[in-house]
Enzyme design. Structure first.
Site: not given
Lengths: 103, 119, 129
Positions: B39, B77-79, B82
């Site tokens: 994501f 989820v991409c840090v 995010a």
């Protein structure tokens, strides 16, 4: 020969995604119209000719559920256009070595 | 076949996550493996467990959670994306994890097919 | 050991990152650049292509001071340090926008549509944003 599946999800009258896709797609490739991209499959539109021109060398498909969702199920689609469901979408991805989304 | 999926949009403004979800379900029905869903961009909002759609609407956050848990799909989820959007471990829906962009590249390397869903 | 070091070095795939949108109006250009800078650390064959309005990402002389947003156009210059050397720009896209390679912040390889068509079809993974 490498086979590419191109995904177009925007209406050709809103964005140039389909135009650019057709400009860069090669004979033997396939194009699947999904989401708002399915409007590109309609006949009698100002943009229909762009697909009709390439339909002998590129295989075109639409995602049926997106066609139905937009009330286009009864409307004529460009001749030679294949209709697939989500499982057909998966098959197309497996049958082509690369999938390119025209976002 | 092993699929990797990239989702660049959130669960409401665009259809991208819906299409990706239906694609993933169909791939699993056909016996394929979804090795990772990554994501990115506003796609990180798919992992927000505080999201409360109206009761007559689909809830993509829980749909992804359930699908991920049922089939052991790695929901990443991409840090960087995010953090910008306030998606942190505290509000992460079940089954998602936060990690780096390297996970996207790794999915591209390991998957037989990578499919991108976005705007 | 970093996660990517677990991979067999002989697995080299061709990754192309496709940019078709201009900068600043949306976040896609910036977040795509962030992906490419990370992707460069993996031993893969990485290329970036700019076509359609994506060519505006590389326009020289961007000054974002008054809109308060980050001027990441300077960062494209770092791609070379990261060994991302395949940076393609479609000739027809430049021309359609009244630009030439001299208007861009970094040296690029300008490809005709026909040449780009070949390069694109040879990729293993295409990431669009």
């Amino acid at each position: 020969m490498s086979k590419v599946l191109h995904l177009v999800n925007k209406s050709p009258s809103e964005r140039n995604a389909l135009d650019s896709c057709l400009r860069l797609a090669q004979a033997g490739h396939s194009v699947l119209l999904i989401e708002d991209g399915v409007y590109g499959a309609l006949v009698n539109t100002t943009t229909a000719g762009n697909i009709a021109q390439r339909i002998k060398e590129i295989k075109f498909y639409v995602l049926g559920p997106d066609v139905d969702a937009r009330g286009l199920g009864e409307m004529p689609l460009i001749e030679g256009m294949g209709i697939v469901d989500y499982e057909g979408f998966v098959d197309l991805v497996t049958e082509h070595h690369l999938t390119q989304s025209w976002l | 076949m092993k699929f990797g999926i990239l989702i660049n949009e959130g669960p409401f403004t665009h259809q991208a996550s819906d299409t990706a979800y239906r694609f993933a379900v169909a791939a699993l029905v056909k016996g394929h493996e979804i090795m990772r869903v990554f994501f990115y961009n506003d796609g990180v909002n798919n992992a927000n467990r505080l999201s409360e759609p109206q009761s007559d609407d689909r809830n993509l956050v829980s749909l992804w959670s359930e699908l991920g848990n049922k089939h052991g799909i790695d929901l990443v989820v991409c840090v960087a994306a995010a953090l910008r959007r306030g998606i942190k471990d505290e509000i992460l829906a079940d089954g998602f994890r936060i990690s780096g962009l390297g996970q996207l590249v790794e999915a591209g390397i390991e998957a037989d097919r990578m499919v991108v869903f976005g705007d | 050991m970093e996660p990517w070091e677990e991979h067999e070095p002989e697995v080299v795939k061709r990754f192309m990152y496709v940019n078709r949108r201009p900068p600043h109006g949306t976040i896609y250009a910036l977040e795509c650049l962030e992906v490419v800078l990370i992707a460069a650390a993996f031993d893969q064959d990485v290329s970036m292509v700019f076509l359609d309005d994506g060519v505006f990402q590389l326009k020289r002389g961007q000054d974002t001071a008054a809109i308060g947003m980050k001027n990441f156009s300077r960062t494209y210059g770092a791609l070379d340090d990261y060994d991302v050397e395949k940076i393609y720009v479609e000739k027809e896209s430049l021309e359609a926008r009244g630009l030439t390679a001299d208007d861009l912040v970094i040296p690029v390889e300008v490809l005709t549509t026909a040449a780009l068509r070949e390069v694109m079809a040879q990729q293993d993974v295409v990431i669009s944003s």
